[in-house]
Scaffold this motif. Sequence first.
Motif, PDB file in Angstrom:
ATOM      1  N   GLU A 133       0.836  -1.206   0.000  1.00 12.98           N
ATOM      2  CA  GLU A 133       0.000   0.000   0.000  1.00 12.98           C
ATOM      3  C   GLU A 133       0.870   1.256   0.000  1.00 12.98           C
ATOM      4  O   GLU A 133       0.606   2.219  -0.742  1.00 12.98           O
ATOM      5  CB  GLU A 133      -0.909  -0.014   1.224  1.00 12.98           C
ATOM      6  CG  GLU A 133      -1.934   1.089   1.249  1.00 12.98           C
ATOM      7  CD  GLU A 133      -2.854   0.981   2.457  1.00 12.98           C
ATOM      8  OE1 GLU A 133      -3.278   2.046   2.928  1.00 12.98           O
ATOM      9  OE2 GLU A 133      -3.141  -0.142   2.906  1.00 12.98           O
ATOM     10  N   ILE A 134       1.950   1.272   0.790  1.00 17.03           N
ATOM     11  CA  ILE A 134       2.867   2.429   0.815  1.00 17.03           C
ATOM     12  C   ILE A 134       3.530   2.600  -0.548  1.00 17.03           C
ATOM     13  O   ILE A 134       3.656   3.708  -1.052  1.00 17.03           O
ATOM     14  CB  ILE A 134       3.914   2.237   1.933  1.00 17.03           C
ATOM     15  CG1 ILE A 134       3.268   2.342   3.295  1.00 17.03           C
ATOM     16  CG2 ILE A 134       5.053   3.262   1.799  1.00 17.03           C
ATOM     17  CD1 ILE A 134       4.144   1.953   4.455  1.00 17.03           C
ATOM     18  N   ARG A 135       3.954   1.484  -1.132  1.00 21.10           N
ATOM     19  CA  ARG A 135       4.575   1.548  -2.446  1.00 21.10           C
ATOM     20  C   ARG A 135       3.623   2.144  -3.463  1.00 21.10           C
ATOM     21  O   ARG A 135       3.976   3.028  -4.254  1.00 21.10           O
ATOM     22  CB  ARG A 135       5.015   0.155  -2.892  1.00 21.10           C
ATOM     23  CG  ARG A 135       5.741   0.188  -4.258  1.00 21.10           C
ATOM     24  CD  ARG A 135       5.803  -1.161  -4.897  1.00 21.10           C
ATOM     25  NE  ARG A 135       4.418  -1.565  -5.216  1.00 21.10           N
ATOM     26  CZ  ARG A 135       4.031  -2.824  -5.384  1.00 21.10           C
ATOM     27  NH1 ARG A 135       4.891  -3.803  -5.281  1.00 21.10           N
ATOM     28  NH2 ARG A 135       2.783  -3.104  -5.668  1.00 21.10           N
TER      29      ARG A 135
END
Length: 140
Positions: A133-135
């Motif tokens: 999700e951060i990526r």
Amino acid sequence: MLKDFKEFIAKGNVIDLAVAVIIGAAFATIVSSLTDEIIMPVVGAIFGGADFSNYFILLNTPDGYEGSPTDYAALKEAGAAMIGYGAFITAIINFVILAFIIFVMVRYVKKLTAKEEAAAPPAGPSEVDLLTEIRDLLKK
């Protein structure tokens, strides 16, 4: 070596096992008393005898024995060859009662742990999900 032994003994599993063995031995004494003092007299009364543990088959009496051929304790003390099937049946009943009680206890503990697992809140997303999700957010 002494240090390793101290670490081994200090582990929770070893202490828990020691406590379980001690409690198990005490519990076995209670079950044995239940069987010997309550259950077996009833079984003996049903089969026509007052003390079921005295049922035996005398194979031979020792030389010089002058006591009663029906006195189980005296024959056993004198070293007579006997098949003590009453004592054996009592031991089997002790085992069955103890095994049943342990079965009930384990079943109860399984039910408790199943309820705790069902009541536990669902785990959040895994590390991989969070990193993905951060990526994706960084790409945008």
